[in-house]
Motif scaffolding. Structure first.
Motif, PDB file in Angstrom:
ATOM      1  N   LEU A  65      -2.988   3.894   5.919  1.00 22.88           N
ATOM      2  CA  LEU A  65      -3.433   2.508   5.835  1.00 22.88           C
ATOM      3  C   LEU A  65      -4.517   2.201   6.869  1.00 22.88           C
ATOM      4  N   GLU A  66      -4.500   2.888   7.983  1.00 22.67           N
ATOM      5  CA  GLU A  66      -5.526   2.664   9.015  1.00 22.67           C
ATOM      6  C   GLU A  66      -6.925   3.016   8.502  1.00 22.67           C
TER       7      GLU A  66
ATOM      8  N   PHE B 212      -7.175  -4.800  -1.203  1.00 20.95           N
ATOM      9  CA  PHE B 212      -6.765  -4.951   0.194  1.00 20.95           C
ATOM     10  C   PHE B 212      -7.139  -6.337   0.692  1.00 20.95           C
TER      11      PHE B 212
ATOM     12  N   TYR C 279       0.842  -1.196   0.000  1.00 19.58           N
ATOM     13  CA  TYR C 279       0.000   0.000   0.000  1.00 19.58           C
ATOM     14  C   TYR C 279       0.882   1.254   0.000  1.00 19.58           C
TER      15      TYR C 279
ATOM     16  N   PHE D 276      -7.036  -9.146   3.797  1.00 23.81           N
ATOM     17  CA  PHE D 276      -6.955  -9.166   5.250  1.00 23.81           C
ATOM     18  C   PHE D 276      -7.562 -10.462   5.772  1.00 23.81           C
TER      19      PHE D 276
ATOM     20  N   LYS E  58      -7.987  -0.057   6.594  1.00 19.07           N
ATOM     21  CA  LYS E  58      -8.303  -1.145   7.529  1.00 19.07           C
ATOM     22  C   LYS E  58      -9.652  -0.913   8.221  1.00 19.07           C
ATOM     23  N   GLU E  59      -9.900   0.323   8.633  1.00 18.54           N
ATOM     24  CA  GLU E  59     -11.152   0.642   9.325  1.00 18.54           C
ATOM     25  C   GLU E  59     -12.360   0.445   8.415  1.00 18.54           C
TER      26      GLU E  59
ATOM     27  N   ALA F  97     -12.590  -1.536   5.857  1.00 15.85           N
ATOM     28  CA  ALA F  97     -12.754  -2.938   5.459  1.00 15.85           C
ATOM     29  C   ALA F  97     -13.419  -3.790   6.533  1.00 15.85           C
ATOM     30  N   LYS F  98     -13.461  -3.312   7.770  1.00 18.79           N
ATOM     31  CA  LYS F  98     -14.042  -4.104   8.867  1.00 18.79           C
ATOM     32  C   LYS F  98     -15.510  -4.358   8.681  1.00 18.79           C
TER      33      LYS F  98
END
Length: 142
Positions: A134-135, A72, A53, A74, A138-139, A141-142
């Motif tokens: 990147l956070e 992304f 990323y 995960f 990630k947030e 994608a949850k």
């Protein structure tokens, strides 16, 4: 060339490379550029399957607009079961210091490109590098 509603037309290569990212996992990311010479959206850069990323973010110019897609991957946990998942993010990069005319053209062409890239899960609009952390990915994608 793909259809055009408003904004700039999308080169066929954009959709073909996106399908390779989506189905074959041939790329981790794609950066798209509005090519003013040929007046269409084209592929500017491809990030291989092992690209990070951080490499995507580094390839976005500091003072010019771009579009990008990022695959992304995960690990999701559902109780005690873990599974690998993948979400495709569309990034509209429009830095505050970009030319106003460029920001307007990119804004008016974004939806056309998104329509051609069927299978996008999330969209991020960023105007400065902190919005590309990147956070944030990630947030979402949850």
């Amino acid at each position: 060339m793909a259809r055009v509603a408003s904004g700039v037309p999308v080169a066929d290569e954009c959709k073909l490379k996106f399908l390779e990212l989506q189905r074959k996992k041939a790329f981790r990311f794609i950066v798209f550029k509005l090519d003013e010479k040929v007046k269409q959206i084209t592929v500017e850069k491809l990030g291989g399957p092992d690209a990070t990323y951080e490499e995507l973010v580094a390839s976005l110019p500091e003072n010019e607009c771009r579009y990008a897609v990022y695959d992304f991957e995960f690990t999701a946990k559902d109780g005690i079961i873990s599974s690998q998942k993948s979400k495709i993010f569309f990034i509209a990069w429009s830095p505050d210091i970009a030319r106003v005319r460029a920001k307007m053209i990119y804004a008016s062409s974004k939806d056309m490109l998104k329509q051609e890239l069927n299978g996008i899960h999330y969209e991020i609009q960023a105007t400065d590098p902190t919005e590309l952390d990147l956070e944030v990915i990630k947030e979402r994608a949850k």
